[in-house]
Design a protein around this motif. Structure first.
Motif, PDB file in Angstrom:
ATOM      1  N   MET A 160       0.845  -1.197   0.000  1.00 52.32           N
ATOM      2  CA  MET A 160       0.000   0.000   0.000  1.00 52.32           C
ATOM      3  C   MET A 160       0.878   1.244   0.000  1.00 52.32           C
ATOM      4  SD  MET A 160      -3.242  -0.325   0.024  1.00 52.32           S
ATOM      5  CE  MET A 160      -4.378  -1.715   0.081  1.00 52.32           C
ATOM      6  N   SER A 161       0.588   2.158  -0.877  1.00 53.45           N
ATOM      7  CA  SER A 161       1.275   3.441  -0.769  1.00 53.45           C
ATOM      8  C   SER A 161       0.201   4.496  -0.649  1.00 53.45           C
ATOM      9  CB  SER A 161       2.171   3.685  -1.982  1.00 53.45           C
ATOM     10  OG  SER A 161       1.543   4.547  -2.901  1.00 53.45           O
ATOM     11  N   LEU A 162       0.435   5.438   0.241  1.00 53.01           N
ATOM     12  CA  LEU A 162      -0.595   6.423   0.567  1.00 53.01           C
ATOM     13  C   LEU A 162      -1.009   7.208  -0.670  1.00 53.01           C
ATOM     14  CD1 LEU A 162      -2.390   7.995   2.448  1.00 53.01           C
ATOM     15  CD2 LEU A 162      -0.416   9.284   3.219  1.00 53.01           C
ATOM     16  N   ASP A 163      -0.030   7.680  -1.431  1.00 50.41           N
ATOM     17  CA  ASP A 163      -0.369   8.539  -2.566  1.00 50.41           C
ATOM     18  C   ASP A 163      -1.230   7.818  -3.598  1.00 50.41           C
ATOM     19  OD1 ASP A 163       0.786  10.905  -1.733  1.00 50.41           O
ATOM     20  OD2 ASP A 163       2.777  10.274  -2.392  1.00 50.41           O
ATOM     21  N   ASP A 164      -0.843   6.579  -3.917  1.00 55.79           N
ATOM     22  CA  ASP A 164      -1.599   5.839  -4.926  1.00 55.79           C
ATOM     23  C   ASP A 164      -2.996   5.467  -4.427  1.00 55.79           C
ATOM     24  OD1 ASP A 164       0.369   5.725  -7.000  1.00 55.79           O
ATOM     25  OD2 ASP A 164       1.480   4.341  -5.728  1.00 55.79           O
ATOM     26  N   ALA A 165      -3.043   5.045  -3.170  1.00 51.54           N
ATOM     27  CA  ALA A 165      -4.336   4.645  -2.615  1.00 51.54           C
ATOM     28  C   ALA A 165      -5.257   5.867  -2.524  1.00 51.54           C
ATOM     29  CB  ALA A 165      -4.147   4.010  -1.237  1.00 51.54           C
ATOM     30  N   LEU A 166      -4.650   6.991  -2.225  1.00 55.99           N
ATOM     31  CA  LEU A 166      -5.419   8.235  -2.125  1.00 55.99           C
ATOM     32  C   LEU A 166      -5.986   8.609  -3.491  1.00 55.99           C
ATOM     33  CD1 LEU A 166      -6.187  10.567  -0.253  1.00 55.99           C
ATOM     34  CD2 LEU A 166      -4.024  11.659  -0.848  1.00 55.99           C
ATOM     35  N   SER A 206      -1.391  18.349  -6.226  1.00 66.08           N
ATOM     36  CA  SER A 206      -1.249  19.646  -5.573  1.00 66.08           C
ATOM     37  C   SER A 206      -0.409  19.449  -4.316  1.00 66.08           C
ATOM     38  CB  SER A 206      -2.629  20.187  -5.208  1.00 66.08           C
ATOM     39  OG  SER A 206      -2.533  20.985  -4.048  1.00 66.08           O
ATOM     40  N   GLN A 207       0.709  20.134  -4.256  1.00 60.23           N
ATOM     41  CA  GLN A 207       1.620  19.996  -3.116  1.00 60.23           C
ATOM     42  C   GLN A 207       0.893  20.231  -1.798  1.00 60.23           C
ATOM     43  OE1 GLN A 207       4.579  19.023  -2.377  1.00 60.23           O
ATOM     44  NE2 GLN A 207       5.039  18.416  -4.479  1.00 60.23           N
ATOM     45  N   ALA A 208       0.134  21.323  -1.789  1.00 58.86           N
ATOM     46  CA  ALA A 208      -0.509  21.723  -0.538  1.00 58.86           C
ATOM     47  C   ALA A 208      -1.486  20.642  -0.074  1.00 58.86           C
ATOM     48  CB  ALA A 208      -1.230  23.051  -0.726  1.00 58.86           C
ATOM     49  N   LEU A 209      -2.305  20.165  -1.017  1.00 59.44           N
ATOM     50  CA  LEU A 209      -3.290  19.147  -0.632  1.00 59.44           C
ATOM     51  C   LEU A 209      -2.617  17.841  -0.249  1.00 59.44           C
ATOM     52  CD1 LEU A 209      -6.198  19.765  -3.124  1.00 59.44           C
ATOM     53  CD2 LEU A 209      -6.312  19.836  -0.637  1.00 59.44           C
ATOM     54  N   ARG A 210      -1.512  17.533  -0.951  1.00 61.91           N
ATOM     55  CA  ARG A 210      -0.828  16.288  -0.649  1.00 61.91           C
ATOM     56  C   ARG A 210      -0.277  16.298   0.772  1.00 61.91           C
ATOM     57  NH1 ARG A 210       2.984  13.972  -5.038  1.00 61.91           N
ATOM     58  NH2 ARG A 210       4.698  13.976  -3.558  1.00 61.91           N
ATOM     59  N   ARG A 211       0.332  17.417   1.107  1.00 68.38           N
ATOM     60  CA  ARG A 211       0.865  17.515   2.476  1.00 68.38           C
ATOM     61  C   ARG A 211      -0.265  17.428   3.496  1.00 68.38           C
ATOM     62  NH1 ARG A 211       4.423  21.571   0.528  1.00 68.38           N
ATOM     63  NH2 ARG A 211       3.217  23.163   1.539  1.00 68.38           N
ATOM     64  N   PHE A 212      -1.374  18.037   3.113  1.00 66.83           N
ATOM     65  CA  PHE A 212      -2.531  17.987   4.006  1.00 66.83           C
ATOM     66  C   PHE A 212      -2.962  16.541   4.254  1.00 66.83           C
ATOM     67  CE2 PHE A 212      -7.139  17.666   4.456  1.00 66.83           C
ATOM     68  CZ  PHE A 212      -7.367  18.467   5.564  1.00 66.83           C
ATOM     69  N   PHE A 213      -3.097  15.793   3.174  1.00 69.03           N
ATOM     70  CA  PHE A 213      -3.561  14.410   3.318  1.00 69.03           C
ATOM     71  C   PHE A 213      -2.548  13.552   4.065  1.00 69.03           C
ATOM     72  CE2 PHE A 213      -6.306  15.411  -0.459  1.00 69.03           C
ATOM     73  CZ  PHE A 213      -7.493  15.303   0.232  1.00 69.03           C
ATOM     74  N   HIS A 214      -1.261  13.840   3.868  1.00 68.93           N
ATOM     75  CA  HIS A 214      -0.240  13.055   4.561  1.00 68.93           C
ATOM     76  C   HIS A 214      -0.294  13.284   6.063  1.00 68.93           C
ATOM     77  CE1 HIS A 214       2.535  11.034   1.668  1.00 68.93           C
ATOM     78  NE2 HIS A 214       1.737  11.695   0.850  1.00 68.93           N
ATOM     79  N   ALA A 215      -0.639  14.507   6.449  1.00 67.95           N
ATOM     80  CA  ALA A 215      -0.613  14.830   7.866  1.00 67.95           C
ATOM     81  C   ALA A 215      -1.958  14.585   8.540  1.00 67.95           C
ATOM     82  CB  ALA A 215      -0.205  16.295   8.060  1.00 67.95           C
ATOM     83  N   ALA A 216      -3.028  14.583   7.772  1.00 70.24           N
ATOM     84  CA  ALA A 216      -4.351  14.479   8.382  1.00 70.24           C
ATOM     85  C   ALA A 216      -4.549  13.090   8.972  1.00 70.24           C
ATOM     86  CB  ALA A 216      -5.425  14.774   7.347  1.00 70.24           C
ATOM     87  N   PRO A 217      -5.184  13.029  10.132  1.00 69.64           N
ATOM     88  CA  PRO A 217      -5.376  11.734  10.771  1.00 69.64           C
ATOM     89  C   PRO A 217      -6.307  10.846   9.957  1.00 69.64           C
ATOM     90  CG  PRO A 217      -6.496  13.478  12.008  1.00 69.64           C
ATOM     91  CD  PRO A 217      -5.729  14.135  10.914  1.00 69.64           C
ATOM     92  N   ALA A 218      -6.081   9.569  10.012  1.00 73.02           N
ATOM     93  CA  ALA A 218      -6.992   8.549   9.471  1.00 73.02           C
ATOM     94  C   ALA A 218      -7.043   8.465   7.955  1.00 73.02           C
ATOM     95  CB  ALA A 218      -8.409   8.726   9.998  1.00 73.02           C
TER      96      ALA A 218
END
Lengths: 426, 335
Positions: B87-93, B113-125
């Protein structure tokens, strides 16, 4: 006293924080507790912060159980000081309970009104209890808190297994970045009114907009589309409280980073010589290197079978063997408990003498058992050496296999009594 | 790629389910068990997929050591007939977002989008939710469909993480009462409860602490503790890995005093063998006690000395599926 002993003791005597990392199943929690205990025998005031300890460790420490509260480990006065003429210090222990730690953190950093808003927030309730990353974050907050309380000379931090250990290091910085995110800012600015569902072209419009300049309202709409409006509403409320605390989080993240980089902090990697465990440990080593975290010591646990001690108590011999655990150890006076074997296992002891038929066959069988144990030792040693070689100059030592169950703190104490340098061989 | 056999040999229960989850304390050898089972499933003509959730796939390292094989989000055939993915977060996302906005181009715009990607990486769950989405999708594809996999073998992280994962539907209960997340979570809950499709196996070692933790996990999964999970996932086998063989037979054991008397020079060897025997008995006792407290079909696997590899794991898998579940008598101490 071996060089390995000096290396480990030097850390325990001089550092203020020892962070134990390593794959699961290598006895990391147990060796963390043993390190803190040894530091106490050096006269230091030590604290071990563990993650999810097995009940048995709490029992061995003489505690009814471990939870978020720091507890004093009883019975240390029965131990002898490590230094002649010295005294025994103290040992405290606590477990990281995520929910309790979060609540305590918010109690420290917020006023009553914000706190009420957060505690009542469903997003907070969900995330604080359950998410892997919030575990990592709160572990670091808890660590910083106990370090700054300044009640201990040495704190030993046990960390979760490999895959999440690196999360722990990254967590404070990540939270700050998160709160600084433009997206979070948009979120807060864009939440003036309840988000509306998006349809058809609007979806693509919102998505495309996100790549460039996304307005607050569009960000909220986009997220509503992805996770539902309800979640977003709770998140916005959660973030808006957290956002006020941003400066505090940022300050603490900076202090945590400084703490981890301080010369008074040491990282110890604990590993066991199983192939799968070493593969995980290698990933961890690489991750630490990428974060420029210097490793002070490699500790190989459960490493080898030693020569049985046949001269003394016959029962002692049983304990020299890989994996043997004596259920009755606790029933005997401490002085009679077997010592850890110290002699490396020889591949052959004696040529099998001429014996009557069945006895000779048995003697051959025993020689084969010895040979198998010796071969397993050598294979372990080769793997450990190869791994230590890849760690480029980090001192390495190994502990005798934990030869009996932890019944009380004496057993824990024995664990670190005789580390051996890898170069000694087995 | 070799042609798939027309006839597949069924896998015995409880290893016959489409979605098989594996959990256990770190270091118990979950990855080896999963890889072994996949080898045996492939030999019987199935098309197994190993799903790892970690930062990096460890299956290629043990199934195909020496081959520099990168296993990422797209399933890769690691050895003939055995597929693996990580599983990789970016691909699954991206998958998850595509499913919601239904236009991959738009989804890509979001994830790039860099900003959104960072958001998703840091957001819980986020990680947990998109992983769950991908798993649900893999399980939704009809087993007979071209390119679909069966069984899907999921190597869950250590016990704590596995529990969190199973608890996701409850975590979001009340937080997401409708909307796409609710749909996903309801689907996953249904999948988790579906006895015909899903099973969770527990992997343990014959050592006190891992056994203790396995028992605690079992109680939690059964909902018998305060912190127990509410999801009633069907439980499969209790797999105890690396169980040592007794080095000596009872007859040999009985002869030891005689040997010691006849050849005092061999005392060290006698002591060593007694110790090894005691260690094996101890391990078997742990297995016996665990089997009593965790009443699931028991499978014992031998200790694998030396390097793993496709052959060793294939033998492990054959052993796992080969015999009938071990019963208590066979574990008993010989008189």
């Amino acid at each position: 006293m071996s060089g390995a002993q000096v290396g480990l003791d030097e850390l325990l005597r001089t550092r203020r924080l020892v962070v134990c990392v390593g794959p699961g199943g290598v006895g990391k929690t147990t060796s963390s507790a043993a390190m803190a205990l040894r530091a106490a025998r050096m006269g230091r005031r030590a604290l071990v912060l563990t993650i999810d300890p097995a009940k048995r460790l709490a029992d061995a420490l003489g505690l009814d159980g471990l939870d978020d509260e720091v507890r004093r480990v009883p019975g240390l006065d029965a131990l002898t000081p490590l230094d002649p003429g010295g005294r025994v210090g103290t040992l405290d222990a606590a477990m990281l309970d995520t929910k309790a730690s979060y609540d305590a953190l918010l109690t420290r950093v917020t006023d009553a009104a914000s706190r009420e808003r957060i505690f009542g927030n469903r997003a907070y309730q969900a995330f604080s209890r359950t998410m892997a990353r919030s575990h990592a974050y709160v572990a670091m907050e808890r660590l910083l808190h106990v370090v700054e309380e300044d009640r201990w000379d040495l704190i030993v931090l046990d960390t979760p297994p490999t895959r999440s250990a690196l999360d722990i290091l990254d967590a404070p910085e990540r939270l700050v970045r998160f709160l600084d995110e433009r997206v979070v800012q948009w979120f807060l600015r864009g939440s003036g009114e309840p988000p509306e569902p998006l349809e058809g072209d609007a979806m693509e419009g919102a998505a495309a907009a996100s790549a460039g300049s996304l307005g607050g309202r569009a960000a909220v709409k986009l997220l509503s589309l992805l996770v539902g409006a309800e979640v977003v509403t709770e998140l916005v409320s959660f973030f808006s409280v957290l956002a006020h605390l941003r400066q505090g989080f940022r300050d603490r993240a900076a202090r945590t980073a400084a703490l981890l980089a301080s010369p008074s902090t040491a990282f110890v990697l604990t590993a066991a010589p199983m192939p799968s465990g070493l593969a995980d440990a290698a990933n961890l080593l690489e991750g630490l290197r990428a974060r420029r975290v210097p490793l002070a010591l490699l500790l190989f646990n459960r490493a080898f079978t030693t020569e049985p001690v046949v001269a003394g108590d016959a029962a002692a011999a049983l304990h020299a063997v890989r994996g043997a655990a004596d259920r009755r150890a606790a029933d005997r006076p401490a002085a009679d408990r077997p010592a850890f074997g110290e002699q490396p296992l020889a591949p052959v002891v004696q040529a099998v003498p001429a014996l009557p038929g069945p006895l000779e066959a048995l003697a051959q069988r025993l020689a084969a058992v010895r040979r198998a144990a010796y071969d397993a030792n050598q294979a372990d040693l080769a793997r450990m050496r190869a791994f230590a070689g890849s760690a480029e100059g980090v001192p390495a030592c190994m502990l005798p296999r934990a030869l009996r169950e932890l019944e009380d703190i004496r057993d824990l104490d024995g664990l670190l009594a005789r580390p051996r340098p890898l170069v000694d061989g087995l | 790629m070799p042609a798939r056999p027309v006839l597949t040999e069924p896998l015995p229960a409880p290893f016959d389910r489409r979605v098989q989850l594996f959990t256990g304390k770190g270091g118990v050898g979950k990855t080896s068990v999963v890889a072994g089972l996949a080898m045996e499933a492939a030999r019987r003509g199935h098309r197994p997929l190993i799903v790892e959730l970690g930062h990096r796939a460890s299956v290629p390292g043990i199934l195909a050591p020496g081959r520099a094989l990168e296993v990422g989000y797209a399933p890769v055939e690691v050895v003939p007939g055995v597929f693996a993915m990580n599983m990789s977060l970016d691909d699954a996302l991206e998958d998850y977002i595509t499913a919601q906005v239904r236009v991959r181009r738009a989804a890509r715009a979001i994830t790039q989008s860099q900003a959104l990607r960072r958001f998703f990486h840091a957001a819980p769950a986020v990680n947990e939710v998109v992983t769950l989405h991908r798993l649900s999708r893999l399980a939704e594809a009809a087993p007979s469909a071209r390119g679909s996999f069966s069984p899907i073998l999921v190597d869950l992280d250590a016990t704590g993480h596995a529990l969190m994962f199973l608890e996701l539907p409850r975590v979001f209960e009340g937080l997401a009462s409708s909307g796409p997340l609710r749909t996903l979570l309801d689907g996953f809950s249904k999948l988790l409860r579906d006895e015909d499709t899903t099973v969770l196996h527990l992997v343990a070692l014959p050592l006190e602490l891992p056994a203790q933790e396995t028992h605690e996990l079992y109680e939690q999964l059964r909902g018998n503790t305060a912190t127990g999970v509410t999801a009633r996932v069907p439980l499969g086998a209790l797999i105890v890995n690396a169980v040592p063989d007794r080095p000596l037979t009872p007859e040999e054991l009985a002869l030891l005093p005689e040997l010691e008397a006849a050849a005092p020079a061999l005392r060290a060897d006698v002591a060593l063998a007694r110790g090894a025997q005691a260690a094996a008995e101890d391990a078997l006792r742990v297995v016996r006690e665990l089997a009593q407290r965790v009443p699931l079909p028991l499978r014992r696997l031998p200790r694998c000395e030396g390097a793993l590899g496709a052959d060793a794991l294939a033998r492990l898998g054959a052993r796992l599926l080969g015999g009938a579940p071990v019963n208590d008598e066979r574990l008993g101490v010989s008189a």
